[in-house]
Design a protein around this motif. Structure first.
Motif, mmCIF file in Angstrom:
data_model
loop_
_atom_site.group_PDB
_atom_site.id
_atom_site.type_symbol
_atom_site.label_atom_id
_atom_site.label_comp_id
_atom_site.label_asym_id
_atom_site.label_seq_id
_atom_site.Cartn_x
_atom_site.Cartn_y
_atom_site.Cartn_z
ATOM 1 N N THR A 39 -60.725 81.517 15.573
ATOM 2 C CA THR A 39 -61.185 81.148 16.506
ATOM 3 C C THR A 39 -61.826 79.587 16.980
ATOM 4 O OG1 THR A 39 -61.234 82.978 17.954
ATOM 5 C CG2 THR A 39 -61.676 81.299 19.214
ATOM 6 N N THR A 40 -62.797 79.777 16.163
ATOM 7 C CA THR A 40 -64.172 78.302 15.927
ATOM 8 C C THR A 40 -62.397 77.156 15.805
ATOM 9 O OG1 THR A 40 -65.523 79.982 16.161
ATOM 10 C CG2 THR A 40 -65.901 77.273 15.492
ATOM 11 N N ALA B 257 -59.697 77.087 14.804
ATOM 12 C CA ALA B 257 -58.942 76.217 16.039
ATOM 13 C C ALA B 257 -59.234 76.092 16.729
ATOM 14 C CB ALA B 257 -57.976 77.582 16.375
ATOM 15 N N THR B 258 -59.759 75.341 17.299
ATOM 16 C CA THR B 258 -60.694 74.969 18.583
ATOM 17 C C THR B 258 -60.997 73.162 17.634
ATOM 18 O OG1 THR B 258 -61.869 76.482 19.842
ATOM 19 C CG2 THR B 258 -62.596 74.736 19.861
ATOM 20 N N LEU B 259 -62.058 73.546 16.840
ATOM 21 C CA LEU B 259 -62.342 72.109 15.686
ATOM 22 C C LEU B 259 -60.533 71.442 15.034
ATOM 23 C CD1 LEU B 259 -64.618 73.562 14.382
ATOM 24 C CD2 LEU B 259 -65.328 72.424 15.721
ATOM 25 N N GLN B 260 -59.941 71.898 15.119
ATOM 26 C CA GLN B 260 -58.947 71.252 14.352
ATOM 27 C C GLN B 260 -58.350 71.225 16.026
ATOM 28 O OE1 GLN B 260 -56.007 73.717 12.306
ATOM 29 N NE2 GLN B 260 -54.606 73.059 11.969
ATOM 30 N N THR B 261 -58.767 71.076 16.569
ATOM 31 C CA THR B 261 -57.444 70.332 17.927
ATOM 32 C C THR B 261 -58.310 69.459 18.408
ATOM 33 O OG1 THR B 261 -58.191 72.160 19.266
ATOM 34 C CG2 THR B 261 -55.853 72.588 18.346
ATOM 35 N N LEU B 262 -59.335 69.541 18.814
ATOM 36 C CA LEU B 262 -60.464 69.192 18.859
ATOM 37 C C LEU B 262 -61.273 67.387 18.345
ATOM 38 C CD1 LEU B 262 -63.024 70.811 20.887
ATOM 39 C CD2 LEU B 262 -61.051 69.664 22.127
#
Length: 105
Positions: A74-75, A77-82
């Motif tokens: 989850t972390t 994936a979040t970093l990849q989008t942000l």
């Protein structure tokens, strides 16, 4: 008495033991000591408790590892989008170096 040791359990002195007593011994004062019957309940309970404990430990460790993997995914994936939006929209990091101006120019 059906079983051979039933006389002893009932507190009676069998004739073969009565004949082995020394002369002048009061048969009412004779105490016959028997070994307790062997019980497997204790060792079986220990094996079951150990097996349950090992199984519970493995289950808890597996759940903990899966939770850590889930949080890491989850972390990521979040970093990849942000990160692209945080770093200027293109996703590339650009540095600007500002040089000091010379006084004569």
């Amino acid at each position: 008495m059906i079983r051979p040791d039933a006389q002893l359990q009932a507190g009676h002195l069998p004739a073969d033991l009565y004949n082995q007593l020394p002369a002048g011994t009061d048969a009412r004062s004779v105490v016959i000591v028997q070994a307790a019957p062997k019980s497997y309940a204790g060792p079986i309970a220990v094996v079951l408790a150990a097996t349950a404990g090992i199984g519970a430990t493995i289950w808890v460790a597996t759940v903990a590892v899966l939770q850590l993997v889930s949080v890491a995914a989850t972390t990521a994936a979040t970093l990849q989008t942000l990160l692209p939006s945080l770093l200027g929209g293109s996703g590339l990091v650009t540095l600007a170096v500002k040089l000091p101006r010379k006084a004569g120019k």
